[in-house]
Design a protein around this motif. Structure first.
Motif, mmCIF file in Angstrom:
data_model
loop_
_atom_site.group_PDB
_atom_site.id
_atom_site.type_symbol
_atom_site.label_atom_id
_atom_site.label_comp_id
_atom_site.label_asym_id
_atom_site.label_seq_id
_atom_site.Cartn_x
_atom_site.Cartn_y
_atom_site.Cartn_z
ATOM 1 N N GLN A 124 -31.009 12.255 -9.279
ATOM 2 C CA GLN A 124 -32.173 12.368 -10.152
ATOM 3 C C GLN A 124 -32.027 13.573 -11.073
ATOM 4 O O GLN A 124 -31.326 14.544 -10.747
ATOM 5 C CB GLN A 124 -33.443 12.498 -9.323
ATOM 6 N N ALA A 125 -32.696 13.511 -12.191
ATOM 7 C CA ALA A 125 -32.702 14.642 -13.118
ATOM 8 C C ALA A 125 -33.163 15.900 -12.395
ATOM 9 O O ALA A 125 -34.100 15.860 -11.588
ATOM 10 C CB ALA A 125 -33.611 14.351 -14.303
ATOM 11 N N LYS A 131 -29.076 16.426 -16.230
ATOM 12 C CA LYS A 131 -29.945 15.736 -17.170
ATOM 13 C C LYS A 131 -29.432 14.304 -17.363
ATOM 14 O O LYS A 131 -28.234 14.046 -17.162
ATOM 15 C CB LYS A 131 -29.931 16.458 -18.514
ATOM 16 N N PRO A 132 -30.282 13.400 -17.787
ATOM 17 C CA PRO A 132 -29.817 12.024 -18.039
ATOM 18 C C PRO A 132 -28.657 11.978 -19.033
ATOM 19 O O PRO A 132 -27.770 11.125 -18.897
ATOM 20 C CB PRO A 132 -31.066 11.339 -18.589
ATOM 21 N N SER A 142 -33.716 9.468 -14.849
ATOM 22 C CA SER A 142 -34.838 10.287 -15.337
ATOM 23 C C SER A 142 -36.075 10.109 -14.466
ATOM 24 O O SER A 142 -36.127 9.265 -13.599
ATOM 25 C CB SER A 142 -35.162 9.897 -16.783
#
Length: 121
Positions: free
Chosen positions: A12-13, A85-86, A121
């Motif tokens: 996950q972010a 980050k994505p 995200s």
């Protein structure tokens, strides 16, 4: 010469991953090793490099979040990735270069097969 990248996955972010690059078939301590990444439809993008002295250099997009290190006793380079980050989603490749560090994919002598990193995200 063989470079084996591992450690990718789905995160996950804001999360973290540590990639490893195991190198064999060359005098590891004399080589610079870099990490590059490639998102779908894009060119290889430089992320980080560590030279034979342990000096490091990072792309602006990852500086402060990624840390590259090497263990000459294990012939392995690591990429610790924090605050993911994505836009960090890509296949990550390690590459070895007999010479000074470089941020250019084609200046390297050997490349690994890549490991997928996906940041949701």
């Amino acid at each position: 010469v063989q470079l084996q990248a591992s450690g990718g996955g789905l995160v996950q972010a804001g999360g973290s991953l540590r990639l490893s690059c195991a190198v064999s078939g060359l005098t590891f301590s004399t080589y610079a090793v870099g990490w590059f990444r490639q998102a779908p439809g894009k060119e290889h993008e430089f992320a980080a490099v560590i030279d034979r002295t342990g000096s490091t250099y990072y792309a602006g997009s990852v500086k402060g979040r990624f840390t590259i290190s090497r263990d000459n006793a294990k012939n392995t380079v690591y990429l610790q990735m924090n605050s993911l980050k994505p836009e960090d989603t890509a296949v990550y490749y390690c590459a070895a270069r007999n010479g000074f560090r470089s941020s250019t994919w084609h200046e390297y002598n050997a490349w690994g097969q890549g490991t997928q990193v996906t940041v949701s995200s």
